[in-house]
Design an enzyme around this catalytic site. Structure first.
Site, PDB file in Angstrom:
ATOM      1  N   GLY A 207     107.867 -23.576  35.574  1.00 21.37           N
ATOM      2  CA  GLY A 207     106.559 -22.984  35.784  1.00 21.37           C
ATOM      3  C   GLY A 207     105.403 -23.962  35.814  1.00 21.37           C
ATOM      4  O   GLY A 207     105.472 -25.048  36.399  1.00 21.37           O
ATOM      5  N   ILE A 208     104.323 -23.578  35.163  1.00 22.85           N
ATOM      6  CA  ILE A 208     103.105 -24.377  35.168  1.00 22.85           C
ATOM      7  C   ILE A 208     103.329 -25.726  34.497  1.00 22.85           C
ATOM      8  O   ILE A 208     102.863 -26.761  34.973  1.00 22.85           O
ATOM      9  CB  ILE A 208     101.959 -23.602  34.493  1.00 22.85           C
TER      10      ILE A 208
ATOM     11  N   ASP B 169     110.626 -28.734  25.636  1.00 21.78           N
ATOM     12  CA  ASP B 169     111.072 -27.388  26.009  1.00 21.78           C
ATOM     13  C   ASP B 169     112.338 -27.076  25.226  1.00 21.78           C
ATOM     14  O   ASP B 169     112.851 -27.929  24.487  1.00 21.78           O
ATOM     15  CB  ASP B 169     111.331 -27.287  27.514  1.00 21.78           C
TER      16      ASP B 169
ATOM     17  N   LEU C  13     109.448 -24.017  19.712  1.00 17.41           N
ATOM     18  CA  LEU C  13     108.113 -23.970  19.143  1.00 17.41           C
ATOM     19  C   LEU C  13     107.773 -22.604  18.549  1.00 17.41           C
ATOM     20  O   LEU C  13     106.678 -22.425  18.007  1.00 17.41           O
ATOM     21  CB  LEU C  13     107.080 -24.352  20.203  1.00 17.41           C
TER      22      LEU C  13
ATOM     23  N   GLY D 278     105.155 -20.957  26.742  1.00 17.36           N
ATOM     24  CA  GLY D 278     104.811 -19.565  26.451  1.00 17.36           C
ATOM     25  C   GLY D 278     105.795 -18.594  27.054  1.00 17.36           C
ATOM     26  O   GLY D 278     106.529 -18.922  27.997  1.00 17.36           O
TER      27      GLY D 278
ATOM     28  N   TYR E 288     101.537 -10.284  24.231  1.00 17.10           N
ATOM     29  CA  TYR E 288     101.071 -11.361  25.108  1.00 17.10           C
ATOM     30  C   TYR E 288      99.555 -11.439  25.131  1.00 17.10           C
ATOM     31  O   TYR E 288      98.969 -12.521  24.964  1.00 17.10           O
ATOM     32  CB  TYR E 288     101.617 -11.154  26.519  1.00 17.10           C
TER      33      TYR E 288
END
Length: 251
Positions: free
Chosen positions: A13-14, A33, A43, A71, A146
């Site tokens: 992703g980002i 990650d 995390l 996230g 979220y």
């Protein structure tokens, strides 16, 4: 000059897009990650956060910038643990390393979801640093996980960026609030026509088409490399106009 950056959520992703862009510019990037990363750590747990920080200290004699991009968006309490507590722990634990850099920068990936309804008690517990209370509170309405995690992160960033430990030490902390981005996390939603209709209501846009990760990476790279000392505590909505449409009178 070659700089060294750490990015959480770097495998997809980002986060992955930011890593590619920074490395293409000749920089060294340490990715974090669950897997396929230089530092593999969860995390969402206290142990994983500690292991990440210790590994980072071993791997990097210097650190010029950090991006907290890890996230998830699942309607479960663990979303608070990863999105808020994981992000804050990443930024705070690496702050001493950043303070030694000549022009330190930090970026948190927030979200336009912070504009949507949240669980107030969970957000309050997050900002108080009480993870157990935050998780217990959001368990009452896990569908708000979220949004609550991103509201809390956005508020933490605004309050923290101007503090003596951050701005006072020359560390410029800013955030990006993406709108809807085509990633592996959003792919199942964007394949569902009914969900796309709901997204159009919750995330109205003034332009056509959703964003791609590289559009967020472009802005993140700027926030990590700009030369001035005046830009801090900002959450930049990179969202196709969602914020302006939802809050036309806010500035």
């Amino acid at each position: 000059m070659t700089c060294t950056y750490l990015i959480t959520g770097s495998a997809s992703g980002i986060g992955a897009a930011i890593r590619r862009r920074l490395e293409a510019g000749g920089n060294r990037v340490i990715g974090v990650d669950l897997r396929d990363a230089d530092i593999e750590a969860d995390l969402g747990t206290e142990g994983g956060r500690k292991a990440m920080a210790e590994a980072a200290m071993r791997l990097m004699p210097r650190l010029d910038g950090v991006v907290a991009a890890a996230g998830i968006s699942h309607p479960v309490p663990a979303t608070l643990s990863i999105n808020y507590f994981g992000a804050v722990a990443t930024l705070e634990s690496l702050r001493p390393l950043l303070a030694e850099a000549p022009r330190p920068r930090a970026v948190a990936i927030c979200s336009t979801a912070a504009l949507l309804p949240v669980h107030d008690a969970a957000v309050t517990a997050c900002l108080a640093g009480d993870e157990a209370a935050a998780v217990a509170a959001i368990a009452e309405q896990p569908d708000l996980s979220y949004m609550s995690s991103k509201r809390a992160l956005s508020l933490w960033l605004r309050r923290t960026a101007v503090s003596p430990a951050w701005a006072g030490a020359g560390i410029l902390l800013n955030g990006i609030a993406p709108g809807v981005v085509e990633t592996g996390m959003t792919a199942p939603l964007l394949r569902d026509p009914e969900m796309v209709k709901l997204i159009a209501q919750s995330n109205p846009m003034a332009v056509k088409g959703f964003a791609v990760p590289d559009e967020m990476a472009e802005l993140a790279a700027y926030l990590l490399t700009f030369e001035g000392h005046y830009l801090l505590g900002q959450i930049i909505f990179n969202d196709g106009g969602t914020d302006a449409l939802m809050r036309p009178d806010a500035f």
